[in-house]
Design a protein around this motif. Structure first.
Motif, PDB file in Angstrom:
ATOM      1  N   PHE A 146     -84.591  20.480-116.653  1.00  0.00           N
ATOM      2  CA  PHE A 146     -85.957  20.939-116.928  1.00  0.00           C
ATOM      3  C   PHE A 146     -86.818  19.788-117.440  1.00  0.00           C
ATOM      4  N   VAL A 147     -86.230  18.962-118.317  1.00  0.00           N
ATOM      5  CA  VAL A 147     -86.987  17.824-118.858  1.00  0.00           C
ATOM      6  C   VAL A 147     -87.336  16.858-117.725  1.00  0.00           C
ATOM      7  N   THR A 148     -86.369  16.602-116.845  1.00  0.00           N
ATOM      8  CA  THR A 148     -86.615  15.705-115.712  1.00  0.00           C
ATOM      9  C   THR A 148     -87.745  16.243-114.844  1.00  0.00           C
ATOM     10  N   ASP A 149     -87.697  17.542-114.597  1.00  0.00           N
ATOM     11  CA  ASP A 149     -88.672  18.157-113.696  1.00  0.00           C
ATOM     12  C   ASP A 149     -90.050  18.276-114.332  1.00  0.00           C
ATOM     13  N   PHE A 150     -90.091  18.735-115.582  1.00  0.00           N
ATOM     14  CA  PHE A 150     -91.385  19.055-116.187  1.00  0.00           C
ATOM     15  C   PHE A 150     -91.951  17.914-117.037  1.00  0.00           C
ATOM     16  N   VAL A 151     -91.108  16.980-117.490  1.00  0.00           N
ATOM     17  CA  VAL A 151     -91.622  15.892-118.332  1.00  0.00           C
ATOM     18  C   VAL A 151     -91.450  14.573-117.589  1.00  0.00           C
ATOM     19  N   ASN A 152     -90.266  13.989-117.741  1.00  0.00           N
ATOM     20  CA  ASN A 152     -90.047  12.657-117.165  1.00  0.00           C
ATOM     21  C   ASN A 152     -88.556  12.360-117.286  1.00  0.00           C
ATOM     22  N   GLN A 153     -87.984  11.708-116.301  1.00  0.00           N
ATOM     23  CA  GLN A 153     -86.541  11.436-116.370  1.00  0.00           C
ATOM     24  C   GLN A 153     -86.198  10.540-117.566  1.00  0.00           C
ATOM     25  N   ASN A 154     -87.143   9.647-117.920  1.00  0.00           N
ATOM     26  CA  ASN A 154     -86.865   8.743-119.044  1.00  0.00           C
ATOM     27  C   ASN A 154     -86.822   9.474-120.388  1.00  0.00           C
ATOM     28  N   ALA A 155     -87.370  10.678-120.407  1.00  0.00           N
ATOM     29  CA  ALA A 155     -87.398  11.439-121.674  1.00  0.00           C
ATOM     30  C   ALA A 155     -86.080  12.181-121.918  1.00  0.00           C
ATOM     31  N   VAL A 156     -85.216  12.221-120.877  1.00  0.00           N
ATOM     32  CA  VAL A 156     -84.005  13.046-120.970  1.00  0.00           C
ATOM     33  C   VAL A 156     -83.124  12.647-122.147  1.00  0.00           C
ATOM     34  N   ILE A 157     -82.803  11.371-122.241  1.00  0.00           N
ATOM     35  CA  ILE A 157     -81.872  10.941-123.299  1.00  0.00           C
ATOM     36  C   ILE A 157     -82.518  11.091-124.677  1.00  0.00           C
ATOM     37  N   ILE A 158     -83.842  10.866-124.726  1.00  0.00           N
ATOM     38  CA  ILE A 158     -84.551  10.991-126.023  1.00  0.00           C
ATOM     39  C   ILE A 158     -84.460  12.444-126.503  1.00  0.00           C
ATOM     40  N   ILE A 159     -84.731  13.363-125.582  1.00  0.00           N
ATOM     41  CA  ILE A 159     -84.711  14.782-125.975  1.00  0.00           C
ATOM     42  C   ILE A 159     -83.276  15.232-126.285  1.00  0.00           C
ATOM     43  N   ALA A 160     -82.306  14.728-125.510  1.00  0.00           N
ATOM     44  CA  ALA A 160     -80.904  15.085-125.785  1.00  0.00           C
ATOM     45  C   ALA A 160     -80.497  14.611-127.181  1.00  0.00           C
ATOM     46  N   LEU A 161     -80.893  13.377-127.534  1.00  0.00           N
ATOM     47  CA  LEU A 161     -80.554  12.851-128.867  1.00  0.00           C
ATOM     48  C   LEU A 161     -81.301  13.619-129.962  1.00  0.00           C
ATOM     49  N   ALA A 162     -82.542  14.010-129.654  1.00  0.00           N
ATOM     50  CA  ALA A 162     -83.302  14.804-130.634  1.00  0.00           C
ATOM     51  C   ALA A 162     -82.596  16.137-130.873  1.00  0.00           C
ATOM     52  N   LEU A 163     -82.113  16.764-129.788  1.00  0.00           N
ATOM     53  CA  LEU A 163     -81.366  18.025-129.920  1.00  0.00           C
ATOM     54  C   LEU A 163     -80.129  17.824-130.792  1.00  0.00           C
ATOM     55  N   LEU A 164     -79.447  16.683-130.552  1.00  0.00           N
ATOM     56  CA  LEU A 164     -78.238  16.377-131.330  1.00  0.00           C
ATOM     57  C   LEU A 164     -78.580  16.256-132.818  1.00  0.00           C
ATOM     58  N   ILE A 165     -79.639  15.508-133.105  1.00  0.00           N
ATOM     59  CA  ILE A 165     -80.010  15.283-134.515  1.00  0.00           C
ATOM     60  C   ILE A 165     -80.373  16.611-135.189  1.00  0.00           C
ATOM     61  N   VAL A 166     -81.175  17.416-134.489  1.00  0.00           N
ATOM     62  CA  VAL A 166     -81.585  18.700-135.075  1.00  0.00           C
ATOM     63  C   VAL A 166     -80.362  19.588-135.306  1.00  0.00           C
ATOM     64  N   SER A 167     -79.474  19.653-134.310  1.00  0.00           N
ATOM     65  CA  SER A 167     -78.308  20.546-134.468  1.00  0.00           C
ATOM     66  C   SER A 167     -77.384  20.046-135.577  1.00  0.00           C
ATOM     67  N   LEU A 168     -77.255  18.715-135.713  1.00  0.00           N
ATOM     68  CA  LEU A 168     -76.386  18.178-136.776  1.00  0.00           C
ATOM     69  C   LEU A 168     -77.007  18.419-138.157  1.00  0.00           C
ATOM     70  N   MET A 169     -78.375  18.421-138.198  1.00  0.00           N
ATOM     71  CA  MET A 169     -79.021  18.687-139.487  1.00  0.00           C
ATOM     72  C   MET A 169     -78.828  20.148-139.890  1.00  0.00           C
ATOM     73  N   ILE A 170     -78.884  21.033-138.899  1.00  0.00           N
ATOM     74  CA  ILE A 170     -78.770  22.468-139.219  1.00  0.00           C
ATOM     75  C   ILE A 170     -77.309  22.864-139.398  1.00  0.00           C
ATOM     76  N   ARG A 171     -76.448  22.472-138.465  1.00  0.00           N
ATOM     77  CA  ARG A 171     -75.015  22.802-138.559  1.00  0.00           C
ATOM     78  C   ARG A 171     -74.200  21.548-138.263  1.00  0.00           C
ATOM     79  N   PRO A 172     -73.889  20.768-139.299  1.00  0.00           N
ATOM     80  CA  PRO A 172     -73.205  19.494-139.085  1.00  0.00           C
ATOM     81  C   PRO A 172     -71.838  19.630-138.398  1.00  0.00           C
ATOM     82  N   SER A 173     -71.189  20.772-138.587  1.00  0.00           N
ATOM     83  CA  SER A 173     -69.862  20.917-137.974  1.00  0.00           C
ATOM     84  C   SER A 173     -69.948  21.458-136.550  1.00  0.00           C
TER      85      SER A 173
END
Lengths: 235, 299
Positions: free
Chosen positions: B261-288
Motif C-alpha cells: 500500500f505504501v509503495t502504491d499510494f506513497v512512494n517505494q522509498n518510503a517503505v523501509i521508513i514506514i516499516a521502521l516507524a511501525l517497529l519503533i511504535v510497536s516496541l514502545m507500546i509492547r516491547p515484547s
C-alpha cells in the motif's frame, strides 16, 4: 538401590559435599535432612548428572552414574522432581505428562489413566496450563510426570516447600503408599524433618556438606542431639 | 469483467500477500532459533542463501529444478546443523552481544565466500511456474502461477511447522527443550540434539524461502538476495514478538500488505521508513511484541 561412596562435590573453592557415603535401599524411603546450605539439593543434582562430582562414585545397582549425561541417567530409570517442582507452565497438564512418558517404554494412555487415578485433580485439569495450578497441584503434576515413566528410583527435592500442612500430609501419604506398593527407591530431600521422618525408613543428616548421621529414621528421630542441633526440632 | 478482482485495493492486497508470506517465513525461521536457543541469528538470510547456491550448483550437472530444491534443503540441513554444533554451541550462556557479533561476522563471511565462488552477478534460476500475471477481461490481477506457488508453499511450510510443534512428540520435545532445558534433560530429552535439530529446521525454512525468492524470474540469486528481505522479516519478528511463531507470521503478512500500500499510494522509498516507524511504535507500546504473552517463559 543407590549406593553413594565418598562423594565430594565442589563449587570452585567451596566444597558442597565432603566424602558423603550412604545407601538408599530398594523399596525404601531414604530421607536426606539438614538445614539450608547443607548440600541436599547438590546431592540430588549430582545423582542426576546435573553437577559433576570432584571424586567418589554413585552406583545404581551395579552401574556407575558418574560422568554420564543427565538424559542418559533419566533413561536408566531415575526420576527427579526438582526443587520448585519444574513443571512447564506454558504446557497443559497433559502435555507435561506426555513429556514425562516419552522416554519410557510405557503405554501413554495407560500411563495417563494411572496417574489420573492416583491424582484425580490432574485428570480434571488435564487441558489447563500448568501455570494456573495451585502449589499443591503443581507438586502432584511434577510427581505424576516423574512416575508416569515408571522409574525405579525417585529423587524428590523439597516436595513440601510452600505447601499447607494438610497438603504436605497428603503428599507424604502418597509417597509412602507408592513405596509400599512398588519397588520404588525414594530419596527424599526435606527441610521439614518431622514430616519426612514420619514416613522414611532411613535417614541421612547433612551438615555443611558432611554426613553427621546415617541410620534408621526411627533412631534419628529419637536422637535428641540431632533433633536439636541439626534438624531444628525442639519439643 | 470483475472490477473487484482488478481493483487497486485488491491488487495491493494480493501483491502484498506474496511478499508478506515471504517476510512471515523469514520471521518464523528467526523465531524458531530465538525460542530454542536464545540467539538472534543475523545470518538467517545468508545461511539459506549459501545452501541455495550449493543446491543449484547441480544445474551444471543437468539436474532439473526439483532435484536442485531437494539438494538445497539437504545443504540447508547440513549448514544449520554444523553452524549450531561448531559455532553457536560455544556461545550459549555468554552475554547476548556475543552471538549477535559472531552471527553478523558469519553473515559477512558467507556472503564474501559466495561472491568469491559464484560471483556477485544475479544468477537466474529456472522457474517452475510462469511469473506473468493472470488477466481478467484484459486487465491483470496481481496473481501469477508463480505467486500462487509462493503463497501456497509458504502456507504449507507454516502449517507443517505448526503441526510439528503442536501435535507431534518431536514438537513437544523441541518446545520443552526451548523453555525448560534442564527439566527436559531430567525427563530424558536429549536437549543438545534437539537444539541442533532446531537450527536445521529453521535453516530449511530459510532455504525454502530463499528458493522461492530467487527462482522468481524478476529476482535471481545473488549473495545479498536475502539482505533486504531479512530486514523486513526481522522487523516482522520484532513486531509480532520473538516468542510467538504465529505472531511473527501474522506480522510478516501484514507488513507485506502494508508495504504494498505504501509503495502504491506513497512512494517505494518510503517503505523501509514506514516499516521502521511501525517497529519503533510497536516496541514502545509492547516491547515484547504484539502477540507475545507475558507469562510464556514462566516455568
Amino acid at each position: 538401590m543407590i549406593t553413594i561412596d565418598d562423594l565430594t562435590v565442589s563449587f570452585g573453592a567451596v566444597q558442597a559435599l565432603r566424602s558423603v557415603s550412604f545407601v538408599a535401599e530398594t523399596a525404601k524411603i531414604t530421607a536426606v535432612l539438614g538445614a539450608n546450605g547443607a548440600g541436599k539439593t547438590t546431592l540430588l543434582r549430582t545423582i542426576s548428572g546435573l553437577k559433576e562430582p570432584r571424586s567418589g562414585t554413585i552406583r545404581m545397582d551395579e552401574r556407575n552414574l558418574v560422568h554420564r549425561r543427565t538424559e542418559d541417567i533419566a533413561r536408566l530409570g531415575i526420576g527427579h522432581v526438582p526443587e520448585g517442582r519444574g513443571v512447564i507452565g506454558e504446557f497443559t497438564v497433559e502435555e507435561n505428562l506426555r513429556l514425562g512418558a516419552m522416554m519410557a517404554k510405557v503405554n501413554l494412555q495407560q500411563g495417563l489413566s494411572e496417574q489420573y487415578e492416583q491424582f484425580p485433580v490432574l485428570g480434571e485439569r488435564r487441558r489447563q496450563h500448568a501455570a494456573k495450578l495451585s502449589g499443591g497441584e503443581r507438586q502432584m503434576l511434577a510427581m505424576a510426570r516423574a512416575l508416569i515413566a515408571k522409574p525405579s528410583v525417585l529423587l524428590l527435592d523439597e516436595p513440601s516447600l510452600g505447601l499447607a500442612p494438610l497438603v504436605t500430609a497428603q503428599l507424604m501419604h502418597t509417597i509412602q503408599s507408592l513405596c509400599d506398593t512398588s519397588d520404588l527407591t525414594v530419596i527424599l530431600v526435606e527441610q521439614n524433618a518431622s514430616s519426612a521422618l514420619r514416613i522414611a525408613h532411613h535417614a541421612v543428616v547433612l551438615h555443611v556438606g558432611k554426613v553427621v548421621a546415617n541410620d534408621a529414621a526411627s533412631v534419628v528421630a529419637a536422637d535428641e542431639n540431632l533433633r536439636q542441633y541439626y534438624l531444628g526440632l525442639v519439643e | 469483467m470483475d472490477p473487484f478482482l482488478t481493483s487497486r485495493i485488491v491488487t495491493d492486497v494480493l501483491g502484498g500477500l506474496t511478499n508478506g508470506v515471504i517476510y512471515g517465513m523469514v520471521a518464523l525461521s528467526l523465531v524458531l532459533i530465538w525460542r530454542s536457543t536464545g540467539v538472534l541469528n543475523f545470518a538467517q538470510g545468508a545461511m539459506p542463501m549459501f545452501a541455495t547456491y550449493v543446491g543449484f550448483a547441480l544445474l551444471s550437472y543437468h539436474f532439473g529444478y526439483w532435484p536442485c530444491v531437494v539438494a538445497c534443503i539437504i545443504a540447508g540441513l547440513l549448514i544449520g546443523g554444523l553452524t549450531e554444533r561448531l559455532l553457536v554451541r560455544r556461545l550459549y550462556g555468554k552475554p547476548e552481544i556475543n552471538p549477535i557479533v559472531v552471527m553478523v561476522g558469519f553473515l559477512i563471511v558467507l556472503e564474501a565466500v559466495a561472491a568469491a565462488i559464484w560471483s556477485s552477478f544475479p544468477r537466474s534460476l529456472p522457474s517452475p511456474f510462469s511469473s506473468i500475471d493472470w488477466q481478467l477481461a484484459g486487465k491483470p490481477i496481481a496473481l501469477s502461477p508463480f505467486t500462487v506457488y509462493e503463497i501456497a508453499t509458504g502456507l504449507l511450510v507454516m502449517t507443517a511447522v505448526a503441526v510439528l510443534f503442536r501435535f507431534t512428540k518431536l514438537g513437544l520435545q523441541l518446545r520443552a527443550s526451548a523453555v525448560a532445558p534442564e527439566v527436559s534433560r531430567l525427563l530424558g530429552v536429549r536437549v543438545g540434539r534437539l537444539l541442533t535439530l532446531g537450527w536445521m529446521l529453521s535453516t530449511v525454512v530459510g532455504v525454502i524461502t530463499t528458493v522461492l525468492v530467487s527462482s522468481n524470474f524478476f529476482t535471481g540469486l545473488t549473495p545479498q538476495v536475502m539482505d533486504g528481505i531479512f530486514a523486513f522479516g526481522f522487523i516482522a519478528a520484532a513486531i509480532g514478538g520473538l516468542e510467538s511463531p504465529v505472531g511473527a507470521i501474522i506480522a510478516g503478512i501484514l507488513l507485506g500488505i502494508a508495504n504494498q500500500f505504501v509503495t502504491d499510494f506513497v512512494n517505494q522509498n518510503a517503505v523501509i521508513i514506514i516499516a521502521l516507524a511501525l517497529l519503533i511504535v510497536s516496541l514502545m507500546i509492547r516491547p515484547s511484541g504484539v502477540f507475545t504473552k507475558r507469562t510464556e517463559r514462566r516455568v
